[in-house]
Write a protein that holds these residues in place. Structure first.
Motif, PDB file in Angstrom:
ATOM      1  N   ASP A 195     -65.854 -32.226  52.774  1.00 20.06           N
ATOM      2  CA  ASP A 195     -65.956 -31.076  52.881  1.00 20.06           C
ATOM      3  C   ASP A 195     -67.249 -30.523  53.540  1.00 20.06           C
ATOM      4  O   ASP A 195     -67.143 -29.564  54.321  1.00 20.06           O
ATOM      5  CB  ASP A 195     -65.679 -29.996  51.673  1.00 20.06           C
ATOM      6  CG  ASP A 195     -64.585 -29.255  51.579  1.00 20.06           C
ATOM      7  OD1 ASP A 195     -63.665 -29.563  52.332  1.00 20.06           O
ATOM      8  OD2 ASP A 195     -64.623 -28.128  51.183  1.00 20.06           O
ATOM      9  N   LEU A 196     -68.275 -31.191  53.390  1.00 19.25           N
ATOM     10  CA  LEU A 196     -69.420 -30.885  54.220  1.00 19.25           C
ATOM     11  C   LEU A 196     -69.236 -31.168  55.818  1.00 19.25           C
ATOM     12  O   LEU A 196     -69.556 -30.361  56.594  1.00 19.25           O
ATOM     13  CB  LEU A 196     -70.537 -31.599  53.543  1.00 19.25           C
ATOM     14  CG  LEU A 196     -72.194 -31.371  54.251  1.00 19.25           C
ATOM     15  CD1 LEU A 196     -72.599 -30.182  54.357  1.00 19.25           C
ATOM     16  CD2 LEU A 196     -72.892 -32.326  53.618  1.00 19.25           C
ATOM     17  N   ILE A 197     -68.760 -32.250  56.094  1.00 19.23           N
ATOM     18  CA  ILE A 197     -68.578 -32.711  57.352  1.00 19.23           C
ATOM     19  C   ILE A 197     -67.453 -31.651  58.042  1.00 19.23           C
ATOM     20  O   ILE A 197     -67.637 -31.333  59.215  1.00 19.23           O
ATOM     21  CB  ILE A 197     -67.953 -34.161  57.315  1.00 19.23           C
ATOM     22  CG1 ILE A 197     -68.826 -35.106  57.024  1.00 19.23           C
ATOM     23  CG2 ILE A 197     -67.299 -34.405  58.674  1.00 19.23           C
ATOM     24  CD1 ILE A 197     -68.362 -36.550  56.595  1.00 19.23           C
ATOM     25  N   ALA A 198     -66.471 -31.190  57.202  1.00 18.95           N
ATOM     26  CA  ALA A 198     -65.679 -30.290  57.648  1.00 18.95           C
ATOM     27  C   ALA A 198     -66.256 -28.779  57.848  1.00 18.95           C
ATOM     28  O   ALA A 198     -65.625 -27.853  58.717  1.00 18.95           O
ATOM     29  CB  ALA A 198     -64.284 -30.010  56.565  1.00 18.95           C
ATOM     30  N   GLY A 199     -67.397 -28.830  57.537  1.00 15.66           N
ATOM     31  CA  GLY A 199     -68.163 -27.218  57.506  1.00 15.66           C
ATOM     32  C   GLY A 199     -67.894 -26.218  56.565  1.00 15.66           C
ATOM     33  O   GLY A 199     -68.139 -25.184  56.913  1.00 15.66           O
ATOM     34  N   ASN A 200     -67.161 -26.632  55.470  1.00 14.51           N
ATOM     35  CA  ASN A 200     -66.945 -25.614  54.521  1.00 14.51           C
ATOM     36  C   ASN A 200     -67.977 -25.233  53.617  1.00 14.51           C
ATOM     37  O   ASN A 200     -67.960 -24.132  52.984  1.00 14.51           O
ATOM     38  CB  ASN A 200     -65.462 -26.113  53.421  1.00 14.51           C
ATOM     39  CG  ASN A 200     -64.281 -26.433  54.504  1.00 14.51           C
ATOM     40  OD1 ASN A 200     -63.881 -25.453  55.583  1.00 14.51           O
ATOM     41  ND2 ASN A 200     -63.622 -27.392  54.102  1.00 14.51           N
ATOM     42  N   VAL A 201     -68.928 -26.118  53.669  1.00 14.79           N
ATOM     43  CA  VAL A 201     -70.273 -25.708  52.988  1.00 14.79           C
ATOM     44  C   VAL A 201     -71.398 -26.358  54.011  1.00 14.79           C
ATOM     45  O   VAL A 201     -70.952 -27.220  54.831  1.00 14.79           O
ATOM     46  CB  VAL A 201     -70.613 -26.449  51.573  1.00 14.79           C
ATOM     47  CG1 VAL A 201     -69.677 -25.999  50.621  1.00 14.79           C
ATOM     48  CG2 VAL A 201     -70.191 -27.994  51.817  1.00 14.79           C
ATOM     49  N   THR A 210     -73.213 -42.959  49.316  1.00 11.51           N
ATOM     50  CA  THR A 210     -72.163 -42.104  49.787  1.00 11.51           C
ATOM     51  C   THR A 210     -72.211 -41.630  51.076  1.00 11.51           C
ATOM     52  O   THR A 210     -71.075 -41.378  51.755  1.00 11.51           O
ATOM     53  CB  THR A 210     -72.123 -40.759  48.813  1.00 11.51           C
ATOM     54  OG1 THR A 210     -71.845 -41.196  47.308  1.00 11.51           O
ATOM     55  CG2 THR A 210     -70.757 -39.982  49.076  1.00 11.51           C
ATOM     56  N   VAL A 211     -73.382 -41.311  51.561  1.00  9.41           N
ATOM     57  CA  VAL A 211     -73.471 -40.535  52.973  1.00  9.41           C
ATOM     58  C   VAL A 211     -74.127 -41.324  53.849  1.00  9.41           C
ATOM     59  O   VAL A 211     -74.250 -41.072  55.165  1.00  9.41           O
ATOM     60  CB  VAL A 211     -74.250 -39.309  52.709  1.00  9.41           C
ATOM     61  CG1 VAL A 211     -73.462 -38.208  51.888  1.00  9.41           C
ATOM     62  CG2 VAL A 211     -75.675 -39.629  52.018  1.00  9.41           C
ATOM     63  N   ALA A 212     -74.700 -42.700  53.751  1.00 12.37           N
ATOM     64  CA  ALA A 212     -75.372 -43.457  54.856  1.00 12.37           C
ATOM     65  C   ALA A 212     -74.503 -43.682  56.035  1.00 12.37           C
ATOM     66  O   ALA A 212     -75.285 -43.611  57.174  1.00 12.37           O
ATOM     67  CB  ALA A 212     -75.928 -44.850  53.934  1.00 12.37           C
ATOM     68  N   GLN A 216     -75.387 -42.327  59.741  1.00 10.95           N
ATOM     69  CA  GLN A 216     -75.400 -43.254  61.061  1.00 10.95           C
ATOM     70  C   GLN A 216     -74.439 -42.952  62.153  1.00 10.95           C
ATOM     71  O   GLN A 216     -74.656 -43.155  63.436  1.00 10.95           O
ATOM     72  CB  GLN A 216     -75.298 -44.614  60.371  1.00 10.95           C
ATOM     73  CG  GLN A 216     -76.455 -45.167  59.447  1.00 10.95           C
ATOM     74  CD  GLN A 216     -76.307 -46.166  58.913  1.00 10.95           C
ATOM     75  OE1 GLN A 216     -75.273 -46.840  58.706  1.00 10.95           O
ATOM     76  NE2 GLN A 216     -77.200 -46.822  58.035  1.00 10.95           N
ATOM     77  N   GLY A 217     -73.255 -42.383  61.383  1.00  8.10           N
ATOM     78  CA  GLY A 217     -72.356 -41.996  62.438  1.00  8.10           C
ATOM     79  C   GLY A 217     -72.236 -40.732  63.191  1.00  8.10           C
ATOM     80  O   GLY A 217     -71.630 -40.273  63.962  1.00  8.10           O
ATOM     81  N   ARG A 221     -76.601 -34.724  59.176  1.00 10.15           N
ATOM     82  CA  ARG A 221     -77.889 -34.775  59.413  1.00 10.15           C
ATOM     83  C   ARG A 221     -78.889 -34.960  58.468  1.00 10.15           C
ATOM     84  O   ARG A 221     -78.559 -34.290  57.471  1.00 10.15           O
ATOM     85  CB  ARG A 221     -78.445 -33.700  60.286  1.00 10.15           C
ATOM     86  CG  ARG A 221     -79.821 -33.770  60.770  1.00 10.15           C
ATOM     87  CD  ARG A 221     -80.382 -32.514  61.331  1.00 10.15           C
ATOM     88  NE  ARG A 221     -79.661 -32.335  62.596  1.00 10.15           N
ATOM     89  CZ  ARG A 221     -79.119 -31.107  62.892  1.00 10.15           C
ATOM     90  NH1 ARG A 221     -79.445 -29.810  62.270  1.00 10.15           N
ATOM     91  NH2 ARG A 221     -78.397 -30.865  64.149  1.00 10.15           N
ATOM     92  N   ALA A 222     -79.588 -35.911  58.144  1.00  8.28           N
ATOM     93  CA  ALA A 222     -80.085 -36.205  56.974  1.00  8.28           C
ATOM     94  C   ALA A 222     -81.684 -35.410  57.090  1.00  8.28           C
ATOM     95  O   ALA A 222     -82.157 -35.352  58.394  1.00  8.28           O
ATOM     96  CB  ALA A 222     -80.422 -37.741  56.809  1.00  8.28           C
ATOM     97  N   ILE A 223     -82.125 -34.818  56.094  1.00  4.96           N
ATOM     98  CA  ILE A 223     -83.119 -33.908  56.118  1.00  4.96           C
ATOM     99  C   ILE A 223     -84.375 -34.471  55.413  1.00  4.96           C
ATOM    100  O   ILE A 223     -85.486 -34.696  55.634  1.00  4.96           O
ATOM    101  CB  ILE A 223     -82.858 -32.780  55.607  1.00  4.96           C
ATOM    102  CG1 ILE A 223     -81.900 -31.963  56.518  1.00  4.96           C
ATOM    103  CG2 ILE A 223     -84.335 -31.685  55.420  1.00  4.96           C
ATOM    104  CD1 ILE A 223     -82.281 -31.475  57.729  1.00  4.96           C
ATOM    105  N   ALA A 224     -83.926 -35.324  54.257  1.00  6.44           N
ATOM    106  CA  ALA A 224     -85.171 -35.911  53.536  1.00  6.44           C
ATOM    107  C   ALA A 224     -84.253 -36.777  52.301  1.00  6.44           C
ATOM    108  O   ALA A 224     -83.333 -36.734  51.952  1.00  6.44           O
ATOM    109  CB  ALA A 224     -85.891 -34.723  52.730  1.00  6.44           C
ATOM    110  N   VAL A 225     -85.159 -37.553  51.843  1.00  4.38           N
ATOM    111  CA  VAL A 225     -84.722 -38.479  50.972  1.00  4.38           C
ATOM    112  C   VAL A 225     -85.742 -38.491  49.436  1.00  4.38           C
ATOM    113  O   VAL A 225     -86.654 -38.043  49.879  1.00  4.38           O
ATOM    114  CB  VAL A 225     -84.718 -40.261  51.114  1.00  4.38           C
ATOM    115  CG1 VAL A 225     -83.644 -40.459  52.318  1.00  4.38           C
ATOM    116  CG2 VAL A 225     -86.144 -40.525  51.685  1.00  4.38           C
TER     117      VAL A 225
END
Length: 325
Positions: A195-201, A210-212, A216-217, A221-225
Motif C-alpha cells: 500500500d505504501l508503493i501504491a501511494g495510499n500512505v 521486507t523492503v530491501a 533496490q528496485g 526510497r530509503a531514508i534511514a536505517v
C-alpha cells in the motif's frame, strides 16, 4: 542382614528421580518440536526452520518447526508454558511475543519472563524508514522531519499491525521528532509495503528484509536505517544516528525460549546445540542474505536484553497511549 530381606527392601524403595546431568545426557529422547507463533514464511518461521534443519543433523533426531498462529503469539505461548521443561518443546518468537505484548496487553495470558526459560537471542535486523518516492520529496531524515511538520494532519504511515516492531519504531520516531503522521495498520509487512508503493500512505518503518528488494528496485526510497551502523545490504543509506537522532537504534529480533524450570545441565546442552545451529556457516550465510544478523547469545545475555526491551517499549506504549486491537 539376610540377602533376601535386603533385596526385598530395595525393591520396595521409591524410585528416586534421575540426576539432571543424566537427563541432559539423554536429550533428546524423541523428536524435538520448535513452535512458531505465526504463519509460515515470516521471520520467526524462517529462523525456526534454519535452526531445526541444522539441529536435526547434529542430534540425529527429527527437529520439526510447527506453526501455531493466533492472537499475536499468545496461542502458541500458552501451549509452550504448559509443556514439560525437558528440551523437547522449544519456542521461536519475535520482539512482539517476548517483549512488546507484555507492554501492550495488560491481560496477557502468559508471562515471558516468569513462564519461559531463555535460550538465546537468535537474530536481529534493523528497520528502515522508507517513503513513496512519488509522494514524498524528502531524501534525508532532516528533510523528512521538516516535510512532516509542514504537512501536519495530512500524512500517514503503514505498519504490519498494532504493537508491531515497525509500529512502535514509528511511535518512538514521532515522540523524538514531534511529528504526527497517522497510523494505518495492515495484516503483515508485505501488505504495508504494497500500500505504501501504491501511494495510499506516504511512509513507513519496515524490517529490512521486507523492503530491501523494493528499495533496490526503486519502488521505495530509503531514508534511514535504525541500526548503530550502516547495513551491508544498503551501504549507501545512512543511519538515523548519522542524521541527527542520537541513540535511535531499534532492532526487530527473534529469540529462542523453552518452558520455565529447565534444569541447568539440560539448558546448557540445549543452548549449545541451538547456538551451534545458528553459528553454522551455511545458516549464517542464509540468514545474512535476507537481512538478519546472527547473535546466538548466552541465556543470561538474552534475559538482560529482553528485560531492557520490555522496559523500553512499555515507556513508548504508555507515552503514545497505544491500545491492543
Amino acid at each position: 542382614m539376610h540377602r533376601r530381606h535386603l533385596l526385598g527392601l530395595l525393591a520396595a524403595a521409591p524410585m528416586l528421580p534421575r540426576p539432571a546431568v543424566a537427563q541432559a545426557a539423554e536429550w533428546p529422547a524423541r523428536p524435538v518440536t520448535i513452535l512458531v507463533p505465526f504463519v509460515a514464511g515470516g521471520p520467526s518461521d524462517i529462523v525456526a526452520r534454519a535452526i531445526a534443519a541444522r539441529m536435526g543433523q547434529s542430534l540425529g533426531q527429527p527437529v520439526v518447526a510447527e506453526n501455531r498462529p493466533g492472537a499475536n503469539g499468545e496461542v502458541a505461548a500458552r501451549q509452550v508454558v504448559r509443556a514439560a521443561a525437558d528440551g523437547h518443546m522449544l519456542f521461536v518468537g519475535s520482539i512482539g511475543v517476548f517483549a512488546i505484548n507484555t507492554a501492550l496487553r495488560p491481560n496477557l495470558g502468559y508471562d515471558p519472563l516468569r513462564e519461559l526459560t531463555p535460550i538465546t537471542l537468535a537474530v536481529t535486523t534493523p528497520n528502515v524508514m522508507v517513503v513513496n518516492p512519488d509522494r514524498v520529496p524528502a531524501r534525508t531524515l532532516p528533510e523528512l522531519v521538516a516535510w512532516l511538520r509542514q504537512n501536519r494532519g495530512r500524512t500517514s504511515y503503514s505498519t504490519s499491525g498494532v504493537g508491531s516492531s515497525d509500529h512502535l519504531t514509528m511511535e518512538l520516531f514521532k515522540q523524538r521528532t514531534q511529528t504526527d503522521p497517522e497510523h494505518v495498520p495492515y495484516q503483515g509487512g508485505a501488505a504495508a509495503a504494497t500500500d505504501l508503493i501504491a501511494g495510499n500512505v506516504q511512509l513507513s518503518f519496515q524490517n529490512l528484509g521486507t523492503v530491501a528488494g523494493h528499495i533496490q528496485g526503486g519502488r521505495l526510497r530509503a531514508i534511514a536505517v535504525t541500526s548503530a551502523e550502516r547495513n551491508r545490504l544498503l551501504p549507501d543509506v545512512p543511519t538515523a544516528i548519522e542524521q541527527g537522532l542520537p541513540d535511535f537504534v531499534v532492532t526487530s529480533w527473534q529469540a529462542v525460549m523453552a518452558p520455565a524450570g529447565m534444569a541447568a545441565p539440560l539448558l546448557s546442552r540445549v543452548h549449545g546445540t541451538v547456538a551451534d545451529a545458528l553459528r553454522h556457516a551455511e545458516t549464517v550465510q542464509r540468514l545474512n542474505a535476507i537481512g538478519f544478523d546472527v547473535v546466538a547469545s548466552s541465556p543470561d545475555e538474552y534475559r538482560r536484553f529482553q528485560e531492557e526491551e520490555i522496559a523500553r517499549w512499555r515507556q513508548v506504549v504508555q507515552a503514545a497511549n497505544i491500545r491492543a486491537e
